[in-house]
Design an enzyme around this catalytic site. Structure first.
Site, PDB file in Angstrom:
ATOM      1  N   LYS A 218       0.594  -0.878  -0.038  1.00  0.00           N
ATOM      2  CA  LYS A 218      -0.150  -0.147  -0.142  1.00  0.00           C
ATOM      3  C   LYS A 218       1.099   1.402   0.190  1.00  0.00           C
ATOM      4  O   LYS A 218       0.348   2.648  -0.652  1.00  0.00           O
ATOM      5  CB  LYS A 218      -0.878  -0.382   0.474  1.00  0.00           C
ATOM      6  N   CYS A 272      -3.228  10.424   1.417  1.00  0.00           N
ATOM      7  CA  CYS A 272      -2.649   9.364   1.671  1.00  0.00           C
ATOM      8  C   CYS A 272      -1.044   9.524   0.363  1.00  0.00           C
ATOM      9  O   CYS A 272      -0.656   9.215   1.031  1.00  0.00           O
ATOM     10  CB  CYS A 272      -3.753   8.938  -0.403  1.00  0.00           C
TER      11      CYS A 272
HETATM   12  N1  SAJ Z   1      -2.091  14.655  -8.513  1.00  0.00           N
HETATM   13  C1  SAJ Z   1      -1.338  15.253  -9.640  1.00  0.00           C
HETATM   14  N2  SAJ Z   1      -1.027  15.156 -11.219  1.00  0.00           N
HETATM   15  C2  SAJ Z   1      -1.738  13.709 -11.286  1.00  0.00           C
HETATM   16  C3  SAJ Z   1      -2.532  12.965 -10.352  1.00  0.00           C
HETATM   17  C4  SAJ Z   1      -2.475  13.792  -9.454  1.00  0.00           C
HETATM   18  O1  SAJ Z   1      -1.254  16.466  -9.117  1.00  0.00           O
HETATM   19  O2  SAJ Z   1      -1.111  13.447 -12.650  1.00  0.00           O
HETATM   20  C5  SAJ Z   1      -2.334  15.149  -7.136  1.00  0.00           C
HETATM   21  C6  SAJ Z   1      -4.055  15.421  -7.194  1.00  0.00           C
HETATM   22  O3  SAJ Z   1      -4.577  16.995  -7.694  1.00  0.00           O
HETATM   23  C7  SAJ Z   1      -4.220  15.379  -5.789  1.00  0.00           C
HETATM   24  C8  SAJ Z   1      -2.818  14.404  -5.297  1.00  0.00           C
HETATM   25  O4  SAJ Z   1      -2.632  13.956  -6.406  1.00  0.00           O
HETATM   26  O5  SAJ Z   1      -3.842  16.272  -5.438  1.00  0.00           O
HETATM   27  C9  SAJ Z   1      -3.534  12.627  -4.841  1.00  0.00           C
HETATM   28  O6  SAJ Z   1      -4.797  12.510  -6.217  1.00  0.00           O
HETATM   29  P1  SAJ Z   1      -4.555  10.921  -6.935  1.00  0.00           P
HETATM   30  O7  SAJ Z   1      -5.710  11.008  -7.384  1.00  0.00           O
HETATM   31  O8  SAJ Z   1      -3.263  11.048  -6.970  1.00  0.00           O
HETATM   32  O9  SAJ Z   1      -4.900  10.282  -5.438  1.00  0.00           O
HETATM   33  P2  SAJ Z   1      -5.853  10.422  -3.895  1.00  0.00           P
HETATM   34  O10 SAJ Z   1      -5.216  10.719  -3.063  1.00  0.00           O
HETATM   35  O11 SAJ Z   1      -7.303  10.372  -4.535  1.00  0.00           O
HETATM   36  O12 SAJ Z   1      -5.648   8.582  -3.546  1.00  0.00           O
HETATM   37  C10 SAJ Z   1      -5.463   7.287  -4.049  1.00  0.00           C
HETATM   38  C11 SAJ Z   1      -4.579   6.434  -4.970  1.00  0.00           C
HETATM   39  N3  SAJ Z   1      -3.487   5.598  -4.988  1.00  0.00           N
HETATM   40  C12 SAJ Z   1      -2.938   5.578  -6.462  1.00  0.00           C
HETATM   41  O13 SAJ Z   1      -3.322   5.909  -7.127  1.00  0.00           O
HETATM   42  C13 SAJ Z   1      -1.746   5.072  -5.977  1.00  0.00           C
HETATM   43  C14 SAJ Z   1      -5.506   5.348  -3.933  1.00  0.00           C
HETATM   44  O14 SAJ Z   1      -5.798   4.260  -5.166  1.00  0.00           O
HETATM   45  C15 SAJ Z   1      -5.781   5.522  -3.258  1.00  0.00           C
HETATM   46  O15 SAJ Z   1      -7.195   4.409  -2.421  1.00  0.00           O
HETATM   47  C16 SAJ Z   1      -5.827   6.328  -2.219  1.00  0.00           C
HETATM   48  O16 SAJ Z   1      -4.561   6.963  -2.260  1.00  0.00           O
HETATM   49  C17 SAJ Z   1      -5.234   6.161  -0.733  1.00  0.00           C
HETATM   50  O17 SAJ Z   1      -6.498   6.206  -0.271  1.00  0.00           O
HETATM   51  O18 SAJ Z   1      -4.969   5.624  -0.200  1.00  0.00           O
END
Ligand code: SAJ
Length: 433
Positions: A218, A272
C-alpha cells in the site's frame, strides 16, 4: 471458523469505513458500524451521510432502511472486525512525519473485550510496516484467554490480516468492488478467512501475501504515484525557467510508447499520497532518498505557485503606473485537493489561498462549487467566498487551482485579458505554471 460471516463490524466510519460498511450491507450481511463520533453515528442511523462520495448516500439510505446497517459508538460482538481508522502523523526522532498508530491502538483495544474464538480481525488502515503484528500484540495483551496467530499459528482462536484499501476518492463504490485486493494474513488460514470475507463483494482478484508485504504494498503504490507526480511538478518548474509549455511537452513525450508522465499541479494533496511515502521514509530514513526527495519537490510546489501569483500582480503594477497591490483582486478557483470532490484534506489549494490571504494586501476571492463555506482551516483569514461567475468578474488575476469540470467549462474568452496563473493546464495558454 465460520464459512460465512453473519455479522461484520467496521471500526471507523470515514471515507473508507462507511462505503465498505454500506457495500457489505448491500450484500444482505448484518453490519455494525462503530465510530467514536456520536454525530457521525446519528447521521448514519438516520440513513444520511457526513461525507460526499457519488452514490454513497443512496447505498447507505437503503442499507439503513432495510436494517442491514446500524451505527453505534461502542463495539458489539461480530464474526469479523475491520479496522479503518486514520493513521495521521506525529513528531518523531527525525521530524514531524512519523506514523501515528494511536487510533489503531484504541480501536483494537475497544474490540478486544467483544472478541470470541473464531473471529477475524482485519486492519484496513494504511499502516507502517509491522502495524498488523503490533495490533495482534495489543489484542493478545487485552485477551490472554484467547490465542492469536503470533503465538499459536494456524491453530489460533483469532485470525488476523492486513488488507489495505486502495480505492480512489470519487470512485470509491466502483473501485471497492472492481479493484484487486491484497490480502496479507498473519498465517495462510488468516489469509483464507479474509479472502472469504472480501469475496462477498469483491469482483477483482484477492491476491494473498503476508501482512508486512501487504503493508509495504500500500505504501509503495502511493509512493510510486507521488514520485511520478513529483517528476511532472519538477518538469513544470524547469519548463517555466526555460520558457517551454510543459503541457505541450508532456503530451509530446507521452507519445513515446514507454513514457507516461503524469500531470503537474499546485502540489499534492489528500490524506494518502501526501502522507504515506513519509511512512517509508520514517522507517528507512537512510535508504528512502528518492521517496523523500519526491515529497519535498511536491511540498515545495504551493510556495512556487504563490511566487508566480505575486509575479503576476507585479506585472500588472508595472503595466499601470500608480496601481497599488491592494487594488489588485486575486480570484482563486478551487479549494479541494483534486477535481470534482469536496475533500480539502492536505489540499495544496488551501495552503496557497492561506498564504495569499496573509501576504497579498488586496481583495482575495475564492470560488469552490463543492463547498458552501470556507473549510475550518481558513476561517478567520481575509478571504471572501464567491460564486465562480463573481470570482471571474471581479478578478484582476485568476489562479486556477482545481480542475473541477465546472471550471473547465469556462472559456478563455470569458477570462478575457485578466492575468492567469493556471496550475492545472486547463486553458493551455502557453503559461507553464
Ligand atoms: N495529482 C497531480 N497530478 C496527477 C495526479 C494527481 O498533481 O497527474 C494530485 C491530485 O491533484 C491530488 C493528489 O495528486 O492533489 C492525489 O490525487 P490522486 O488522484 O493521485 O490520489 P488520491 O489521493 O485521491 O488516491 C490515492 C490513490 N492511489 C493511487 O492511485 C496509487 C488511491 O487508489 C488510494 O486508495 C488512495 O490514494 C488511498 O486511500 O491511499
Amino acid at each position: 471458523m465460520p464459512n460465512t460471516f453473519e455479522s461484520i463490524s467496521i471500526l471507523g466510519l470515514g471515507y473508507i469505513g462507511l462505503p465498505t460498511a454500506a457495500v457489505f450491507a448491500s450484500r444482505k450481511i448484518k453490519v455494525i458500524g462503530v465510530d467514536v463520533n456520536p454525530h457521525v453515528v446519528d447521521t448514519i442511523n438516520r440513513g444520511e451521510i457526513h461525507i460526499i462520495e457519488p452514490e454513497l448516500d443512496m447505498v447507505v439510505r437503503t442499507a439503513v432502511s432495510e436494517g442491514y446497517l446500524r451505527a453505534t459508538t461502542e463495539p458489539e460482538p461480530a464474526d469479523a472486525f475491520l479496522i479503518a481508522v486514520p493513521t495521521p502523523f506525529k513528531s518523531g526522532p527525525t521530524g514531524p512525519h512519523h506514523p501515528n498508530t494511536d487510533y489503531i491502538e484504541s480501536a483494537s483495544k475497544s474490540v478486544a473485550p467483544v472478541l470470541k474464538a473464531g473471529d477475524l480481525v482485519i486492519l484496513e488502515s494504511t499502516s507502517p510496516v509491522g502495524a498488523t503484528e503490533q495490533m495482534a500484540a495489543w489484542l493478545a495483551e487485552a485477551r490472554p484467554d484467547l490465542t492469536f496467530p503470533q503465538t499459536h499459528g494456524e491453530s489460533s482462536d483469532i485470525r488476523i490480516a492486513h488488507c489495505p484499501e486502495r480505492v480512489l476518492p470519487g470512485q470509491v463504490l466502483r473501485e471497492l468492488i472492481q479493484n484487486d485486493r491484497v490480502i496479507g494474513g498473519m498465517t495462510p488460514k488468516c489469509s483464507d478467512a479474509a479472502t472469504r470475507l472480501y469475496k462477498t463483494f469483491v469482483q477483482g482478484e484477492c491476491v494473498i501475501t503476508n501482512a508486512r508485504t501487504a503493508e509495504m504494498c500500500k505504501l509503495t503504490e502511493n509512493s510510486f504515484r507521488d514520485v511520478n507526480i513529483a517528476f511532472a511538478n519538477e518538469l513544470s518548474v524547469v519548463c517555466d525557467d526555460l520558457g517551454i509549455n510543459v503541457w505541450e511537452l508532456i503530451k509530446l513525450a507521452n507519445r513515446h510508447p514507454r513514457v507516461n508522465i503524469l500531470q503537474p499541479g499546485p502540489g499534492v494533496g489528500g490524506h494518502c499520497i501526501a502522507v504515506d511515502p513519509w511512512f517509508i521514509v520514517s522507517q528507512s530514513p537512510d535508504h528512502a532518498r528518492l521517496i523523500r526527495c519526491a515529497r519535498e519537490v511536491n511540498d515545495s510546489k504551493p510556495k512556487w505557485v504563490v511566487d508566480k501569483v505575486k509575479g503576476a500582480v507585479k506585472t500588472l503594477q508595472a503595466a499601470r503606473s500608480g496601481l497599488t497591490a491592494d487594488a489588485v483582486a486575486i480570484s482563486c478557483l478551487g479549494l479541494s485537493f483534486k477535481a470534482n470532490i469536496d475533500d480539502t484534506r492536505e489540499s495544496p489549494a488551501v495552503d496557497i489561498v492561506r498564504i495569499l490571504a496573509r501576504e497579498h494586501s488586496g481583495p482575495l476571492l475564492v470560488a469552490e462549487p463543492y463547498l458552501s463555506s470556507l473549510p475550518d482551516s481558513l476561517l478567520g483569514e481575509r478571504i471572501t467566498m464567491v460564486t465562480t461567475e463573481e470570482a471571474i468578474d471581479r478578478a484582476d488575476v485568476i489562479v486556477m487551482l482545481v480542475d473541477h469540470q465546472s471550471f473547465k467549462n469556462i472559456t478563455l474568452s470569458t477570462i478575457g485579458t485578466r492575468a492567469l496563473v493556471d496550475t492545472r493546464g486547463v486553458w493551455q495558454t502557453g503559461e507553464t505554471q
